[in-house]
Every structure is written in structure tokens, then in C-alpha cells.
Design a protein around this motif. Sequence first.
Motif, mmCIF file in Angstrom:
data_model
loop_
_atom_site.group_PDB
_atom_site.id
_atom_site.type_symbol
_atom_site.label_atom_id
_atom_site.label_comp_id
_atom_site.label_asym_id
_atom_site.label_seq_id
_atom_site.Cartn_x
_atom_site.Cartn_y
_atom_site.Cartn_z
ATOM 1 N N ARG A 26 -2.104 3.831 1.217
ATOM 2 C CA ARG A 26 -1.587 5.199 1.187
ATOM 3 C C ARG A 26 -0.781 5.489 2.460
ATOM 4 N NH1 ARG A 26 -5.999 7.334 0.150
ATOM 5 N NH2 ARG A 26 -5.796 7.666 -2.085
ATOM 6 N N TYR A 27 -1.281 4.997 3.583
ATOM 7 C CA TYR A 27 -0.570 5.178 4.853
ATOM 8 C C TYR A 27 0.790 4.465 4.838
ATOM 9 C CZ TYR A 27 0.321 5.182 9.887
ATOM 10 O OH TYR A 27 0.901 5.351 11.129
ATOM 11 N N ALA A 28 0.855 3.337 4.106
ATOM 12 C CA ALA A 28 2.103 2.565 4.004
ATOM 13 C C ALA A 28 3.080 3.168 2.997
ATOM 14 C CB ALA A 28 1.793 1.124 3.617
ATOM 15 N N GLY A 72 3.002 -6.287 -8.118
ATOM 16 C CA GLY A 72 1.770 -7.052 -7.912
ATOM 17 C C GLY A 72 1.276 -6.970 -6.482
ATOM 18 N N TYR A 73 2.207 -7.000 -5.541
ATOM 19 C CA TYR A 73 1.833 -6.871 -4.125
ATOM 20 C C TYR A 73 1.169 -5.522 -3.872
ATOM 21 C CZ TYR A 73 2.278 -6.387 0.920
ATOM 22 O OH TYR A 73 2.007 -6.185 2.250
ATOM 23 N N GLU A 74 1.736 -4.474 -4.440
ATOM 24 C CA GLU A 74 1.165 -3.133 -4.256
ATOM 25 C C GLU A 74 -0.208 -3.023 -4.916
ATOM 26 O OE1 GLU A 74 3.619 0.130 -5.293
ATOM 27 O OE2 GLU A 74 5.232 -0.394 -3.903
ATOM 28 N N LEU A 75 -0.335 -3.602 -6.118
ATOM 29 C CA LEU A 75 -1.615 -3.551 -6.821
ATOM 30 C C LEU A 75 -2.709 -4.220 -5.999
ATOM 31 C CD1 LEU A 75 -0.482 -4.377 -10.474
ATOM 32 C CD2 LEU A 75 -1.381 -2.199 -9.668
ATOM 33 N N LYS A 76 -2.404 -5.389 -5.443
ATOM 34 C CA LYS A 76 -3.397 -6.105 -4.630
ATOM 35 C C LYS A 76 -3.670 -5.369 -3.325
ATOM 36 C CE LYS A 76 -1.288 -10.113 -4.728
ATOM 37 N NZ LYS A 76 -1.015 -11.552 -4.452
ATOM 38 N N ALA A 77 -2.631 -4.798 -2.739
ATOM 39 C CA ALA A 77 -2.804 -4.064 -1.480
ATOM 40 C C ALA A 77 -3.720 -2.861 -1.669
ATOM 41 C CB ALA A 77 -1.445 -3.621 -0.949
ATOM 42 N N VAL A 78 -3.517 -2.136 -2.755
ATOM 43 C CA VAL A 78 -4.371 -0.979 -3.059
ATOM 44 C C VAL A 78 -5.807 -1.432 -3.285
ATOM 45 C CG1 VAL A 78 -4.832 0.823 -4.775
ATOM 46 C CG2 VAL A 78 -2.500 0.460 -3.947
ATOM 47 N N GLY A 79 -5.962 -2.583 -3.928
ATOM 48 C CA GLY A 79 -7.302 -3.120 -4.159
ATOM 49 C C GLY A 79 -8.011 -3.491 -2.873
#
Length: 348
Positions: free
Chosen positions: A227-229, A213-220
Amino acid sequence: MSKRTVNLLVPVIAVLLGLLAGAFIMLASGYNPILGYSALLEGVIGNAYNIGETIRQAAPLILAGLAVAFAFKTGLFNIGVEGQLLMGWLAAVWVGTEFDLPKMIHLPLAVIAAIAAGALWAFIPGILKAKLRVHEVIVSIMLNYTALFVTNYMIFNVLTDNADTTEKIAETASLRSTFLSGLTDHSRLHWGIVIALIASIFMWFILEKTKTGYELKAVGFNQEASRYAGMNVSKNVVLSMVISGALAGLAGAMEGLGTYEYASLKSGFSGIGFDGIAVALLGGNAALGVVLAGTLFGALKMGALNMPFVAGVPNELVDIVIALIIFFVASSYIIRVFLERKKRKGAK
């Protein structure tokens, strides 16, 4: 006044302003707004049957709202919920009519089929967005019409022998319950509301308590930073759309396995998927907010059916009230400015 309080007050004020504007429209049209809203309230909680139907109507609206909200929380606008819902409806009814299985297998299988169909339909705009940068709004809105014609073709040529309506699903695939029906004076209330509440907890847990969920929100929020992370942006875009579509397909199962227990040819959309956009907007794209907003919209739609008979008010007026509520939510910047000024005055 905290930010959380402001976020809570904005939709409440929007609803009140919508109802107030609706009252003025009733007056201008020669109707009694007190009698009109009393009839609406009676249509919602006037008896056990109305309460059951209100809750039943809220279930698919909550799930459609969750589908829109999940995508929006991850930076995507899934306007194809209606099409994904139709595909889920079709898949659920297909399993419900074509298989002869024990209930403990048949019902979960039909629900899973609806989830898979909705997810697969949402996968198309997801993969096009991830790989070719095609905007998901364009693809998903076109797929709504594709889904409408595909489901009509499947019903007319595959699920039936050139008939307008499929057979009723087997009892073993039904979400209905004699207990709930008896409790609400033989309404069509089914276990879908429990599924909708579980889905809302699922959405909250995924987005707020998991790494995914953290990744999904971060990408959003920012694809380049993600991508850099080291995050896989394409995978998360597709996953977000697939989960959103799965929730939409589940909303279709509520109609196919609960409310109607069949599928029929449609000349237009059900409207639930598009209402889901309004539900998500009013609910602030939060799981709890969507549950409350979906319940409110279900209540308004159910109560609207009682207004012409008791108060002589056309039920289309409720659609105007809903549109006004959406307008005020969309204009929340004005409400926020008002609340901020009031906060500053209080501080002085």
C-alpha cells in the motif's frame, strides 16, 4: 546443496517416506507390500485403458491444485476450491444441456461458463476479505456447503423436473475425443489434460512474468508495504481470489464436460477441491510441481482401484499413504534440517 535442490528433494523424500510407511502398515495388517504396490503400479500403467484413466483423473486434480497454489502464492488460503469446482461443474453442464450450438462455439462457451461461475463464487470471500477483513478461510469453507446445497437445488428444480441426474450434455459441448478414447482402449480420457497444462503455463506466466503477478505476490507478502508503494491492495486481493476461483471452476468443467458429461445430486463433496490442497502442498505451490503432484495423486487414486482385486489390499490404504505423504510434506522442516546437516558434514 543449493536451496533449489533442497526444495526439489523435500517432496521426493516425503513421497518415498509415505510409501515406505505405507509398506509397514501393509505388513502390520498382514498384506504383502510388494504385491500391493505391484498391483497399484499395474493399475496405473498396466494397459492403455489404465494409462488413459490415470491421465484423465490427473486433470481436475492439477487444476484444483493450481487454484489453491495461486491463492497461496499471493498470501491467501482458498479452502473453498471444492465449492467453486461444484459451481463450475453445474454451469458447464447447464450450458452443455440447454444450448444447441456448433461445437466450436458450444464447447468454449461451456468452459467459459464454468470459469465464470468459479470466479464469481470466489469473488465473495475475496471482496469480504478486501473490504471487511473477514478471513477468507472462514468464508470459503462455509461457501463449500452453500455451493453443495445450491447445486443440488438447481439440479433438482431447474435443470431437471425433480430428477436426480441431468440429461447428458450435447456432443458439441463434450471434451471427449474418439481419437483419445481409441488410443487408450475406450477410456474416458479427454482434452482436459491439455487444458490443465495450458492453465499451469498461464499461472506461471502471470505470477513470474507480468506486473500484475508481481503486485499480487507483493500484496501477499506484505500488504502495508504494498500500500505504501502505491499498489491497490483491495483490488489485488479480490483479483487473486477470482483467478483462483476461475481455475477451480475450470476443474469442475473437466468433470461436467469430460469425465461424467452430466451433473447429479450429491450427498457429499467430490473431494477433488480438498485434494487440491494436498496437491498444491506437495507441489510446493509451483506450476510444474503442481502438475507433477496432481499426476502422482491421480496415479495413486487410479492404482488404488486395482489393489483389492490383485493383492487383496483395501484401496483405503492408498488414502493412508496419501495422508502420510502430506504429513511428511507438512513436516518438511525435519527433512530440511536433515539435508542441511548433511550439507554441513559434506562441507567439513
